[in-house]
Design a protein around this motif. Structure first.
Motif, PDB file in Angstrom:
ATOM      1  N   SER A 175       0.841  -1.194   0.000  1.00  0.00           N
ATOM      2  CA  SER A 175       0.000   0.000   0.000  1.00  0.00           C
ATOM      3  C   SER A 175       0.874   1.241   0.000  1.00  0.00           C
ATOM      4  O   SER A 175       2.083   1.176   0.249  1.00  0.00           O
ATOM      5  CB  SER A 175      -0.923   0.010   1.221  1.00  0.00           C
ATOM      6  OG  SER A 175      -0.156   0.083   2.418  1.00  0.00           O
ATOM      7  N   ILE A 176       0.242   2.373  -0.286  1.00  0.00           N
ATOM      8  CA  ILE A 176       0.914   3.664  -0.215  1.00  0.00           C
ATOM      9  C   ILE A 176       0.065   4.592   0.642  1.00  0.00           C
ATOM     10  O   ILE A 176      -1.047   4.235   1.048  1.00  0.00           O
ATOM     11  CB  ILE A 176       1.146   4.265  -1.620  1.00  0.00           C
ATOM     12  CG1 ILE A 176      -0.188   4.508  -2.323  1.00  0.00           C
ATOM     13  CG2 ILE A 176       2.043   3.362  -2.454  1.00  0.00           C
ATOM     14  CD1 ILE A 176      -0.052   5.218  -3.660  1.00  0.00           C
ATOM     15  N   LEU A 177       0.579   5.771   0.902  1.00  0.00           N
ATOM     16  CA  LEU A 177      -0.097   6.686   1.816  1.00  0.00           C
ATOM     17  C   LEU A 177      -1.498   7.054   1.337  1.00  0.00           C
ATOM     18  O   LEU A 177      -2.425   7.174   2.127  1.00  0.00           O
ATOM     19  CB  LEU A 177       0.745   7.952   1.990  1.00  0.00           C
ATOM     20  CG  LEU A 177       0.286   8.922   3.083  1.00  0.00           C
ATOM     21  CD1 LEU A 177       0.265   8.229   4.436  1.00  0.00           C
ATOM     22  CD2 LEU A 177       1.195  10.143   3.123  1.00  0.00           C
TER      23      LEU A 177
ATOM     24  N   THR B  18      -4.428   3.119   1.423  1.00  0.00           N
ATOM     25  CA  THR B  18      -4.070   2.281   2.561  1.00  0.00           C
ATOM     26  C   THR B  18      -4.720   0.906   2.460  1.00  0.00           C
ATOM     27  O   THR B  18      -5.681   0.701   1.714  1.00  0.00           O
ATOM     28  CB  THR B  18      -4.485   2.957   3.874  1.00  0.00           C
ATOM     29  OG1 THR B  18      -5.893   3.229   3.839  1.00  0.00           O
ATOM     30  CG2 THR B  18      -3.717   4.259   4.069  1.00  0.00           C
TER      31      THR B  18
ATOM     32  N   ALA C 164       4.357  -1.077   3.419  1.00  0.00           N
ATOM     33  CA  ALA C 164       4.296   0.188   2.697  1.00  0.00           C
ATOM     34  C   ALA C 164       5.248   0.131   1.504  1.00  0.00           C
ATOM     35  O   ALA C 164       6.380  -0.338   1.627  1.00  0.00           O
ATOM     36  CB  ALA C 164       4.674   1.343   3.615  1.00  0.00           C
ATOM     37  N   THR C 165       4.773   0.613   0.356  1.00  0.00           N
ATOM     38  CA  THR C 165       5.609   0.628  -0.850  1.00  0.00           C
ATOM     39  C   THR C 165       5.571   2.003  -1.506  1.00  0.00           C
ATOM     40  O   THR C 165       5.528   2.116  -2.731  1.00  0.00           O
ATOM     41  CB  THR C 165       5.150  -0.450  -1.853  1.00  0.00           C
ATOM     42  OG1 THR C 165       3.753  -0.261  -2.141  1.00  0.00           O
ATOM     43  CG2 THR C 165       5.369  -1.844  -1.301  1.00  0.00           C
ATOM     44  N   ASP C 166       5.586   3.044  -0.697  1.00  0.00           N
ATOM     45  CA  ASP C 166       5.621   4.397  -1.254  1.00  0.00           C
ATOM     46  C   ASP C 166       6.889   4.588  -2.082  1.00  0.00           C
ATOM     47  O   ASP C 166       7.942   4.010  -1.789  1.00  0.00           O
ATOM     48  CB  ASP C 166       5.573   5.417  -0.119  1.00  0.00           C
ATOM     49  CG  ASP C 166       4.280   5.333   0.676  1.00  0.00           C
ATOM     50  OD1 ASP C 166       3.346   6.061   0.354  1.00  0.00           O
ATOM     51  OD2 ASP C 166       4.215   4.500   1.606  1.00  0.00           O
TER      52      ASP C 166
ATOM     53  N   ARG D 191      -2.786   1.153  -5.104  1.00  0.00           N
ATOM     54  CA  ARG D 191      -2.196   2.431  -5.506  1.00  0.00           C
ATOM     55  C   ARG D 191      -3.309   3.382  -5.919  1.00  0.00           C
ATOM     56  O   ARG D 191      -4.464   2.975  -6.106  1.00  0.00           O
ATOM     57  CB  ARG D 191      -1.205   2.240  -6.659  1.00  0.00           C
ATOM     58  CG  ARG D 191      -1.837   1.871  -7.990  1.00  0.00           C
ATOM     59  CD  ARG D 191      -0.800   1.796  -9.098  1.00  0.00           C
ATOM     60  NE  ARG D 191      -1.394   1.754 -10.425  1.00  0.00           N
ATOM     61  CZ  ARG D 191      -1.771   0.651 -11.047  1.00  0.00           C
ATOM     62  NH1 ARG D 191      -1.609  -0.518 -10.457  1.00  0.00           N
ATOM     63  NH2 ARG D 191      -2.313   0.714 -12.257  1.00  0.00           N
TER      64      ARG D 191
END
Length: 348
Positions: free
Chosen positions: A28-30, A33, A253-255, A295
């Motif tokens: 997920s990214i910011l 979520t 997390a994969t931001d 994303r």
């Protein structure tokens, strides 16, 4: 109850009946979520197969009774309890029936009680650990250990006999980080395994236990190689926990700053946390049976689309299982009542 079914039909095959010893990686990214997707894993494992059954029913799923241990490093028990209630799950009742256990890896992870001049109220056997500010996504609050601690009530009113703090209802255990390197991870593993073994003690033959690790990469971000914890140590720690569950769901997390800056094509020098985090995510993706990537839309925000869900085969999927896991990309929309629509591109 949400206007949408708790478990969208398009999503059901990917969150239900996970194969034995499988690892599902949710990234997920910011802006997108993973909490709503974790709730669907919970619902698939714990909900009653009967639509008219009461909350917390212990009816069997295809003759198999399932239990869940949720270890969350990013969200509190109150959050999960409230959101699960909107889907028809009573986590408090399920915990009382030993079908669900919550391990709090957030509220007191880096909390070390302050020692005082009075030996009788000084906790024994607790080593000091660095105080670290947690990157919490919720509203900022007081950081434990930095504000004056209230005096615990005593039975006699004297300072020497402090009444021990009772465990909060619904929380099986609170994790505390101390020390360095593998020793600190081993201590956390021991605490988690104690809860898993407690759940297994009431399981019958054929029952299954699902382990959900919600963003344990917080440990890597808050410690890092300077404290003897890198991608290798975290990967081994997750593998050790995975061996005690029938199936494991892992969220990370994969931001972009954590992943792309570590590549040689990034054009800039990567920091140690970026290098270690990228190594951890890539390594676990190669071990996972499936990877579920969340994303935002490439074209920007939309009023009827919250984000994109891409489901792909992981490196741990055997050749014989490839036909059973269909890769696909879908859109999802999170509604105000907690319901989620998952639909293909071009569908209304």
């Amino acid at each position: 109850m949400p206007s949408q079914p708790p478990l969208p039909p398009l999503l059901a095959p990917y969150v239900s009946n996970l194969p034995d010893s499988s690892l599902t990686l949710v990234s997920s990214i910011l802006g997108a979520t993973s909490n709503w997707l974790v709730l669907r894993f919970l619902h698939a494992a714990l909900s009653s197969p009967s639509a008219n059954a009461a909350f917390g029913s212990d009816e069997l799923h295809n003759g198999i009774k399932k239990k869940v241990v949720l270890v969350s490093f990013m969200r509190s028990y109150e959050f999960w309890k409230t959101e699960a209630k909107r889907l028809g799950l009573d986590l408090a009742r399920l915990a009382d029936k030993q079908q669900f256990a919550f391990i709090d890896g957030l509220s007191e992870l880096f909390y070390a009680p302050q020692t005082t001049s009075t030996p009788s109220i000084s906790p024994a056997g607790l080593g000091s650990s660095p105080r670290t500010t947690l990157p919490m996504r919720s509203a900022p609050g007081a950081v434990p250990g930095r504000s004056p601690q209230p005096v615990m009530p005593t039975a006699t009113g004297a300072r020497g006999n402090v009444t021990p703090k009772q465990a909060e209802p619904g929380i099986a255990k609170k994790l505390h980080f101390s020390g360095r390197g593998l020793a600190s991870l081993d201590a956390l593993e021991k605490d988690i395994l104690s809860v898993i073994q407690q759940q297994k003690s009431t399981m019958e033959e054929g029952d299954e236990l699902l382990l959900i690790l919600d963003e344990p990469d917080l440990l890597l971000a808050a410690t890092g190689p300077s404290m003897g914890i890198g991608a290798t140590e975290m990967s081994e720690w997750i593998t050790a926990l995975q061996q005690h569950a029938n199936a494991t769901v892992l969220t990370l997390a994969t931001d972009a700053p954590l992943i792309h800056n570590a590549s040689a094509s990034g054009g800039q020098l990567a920091t140690p946390i970026e290098t270690e985090h990228a190594s951890l995510v890539i390594g676990l993706a190669h071990r996972a049976r499936s990877v579920m990537q969340l994303r935002t839309l490439d074209t920007g925000a939309a009023k009827d689309v919250s984000g994109v869900l891409r489901i792909s085969r992981g490196g741990g999927l055997s050749t014989s299982e490839e036909e059973s896991l269909e890769e696909r990309e879908a859109l999802y929309f999170i509604q105000r009542d907690g319901g989620v629509r998952v639909f293909g591109r071009g569908e209304s």
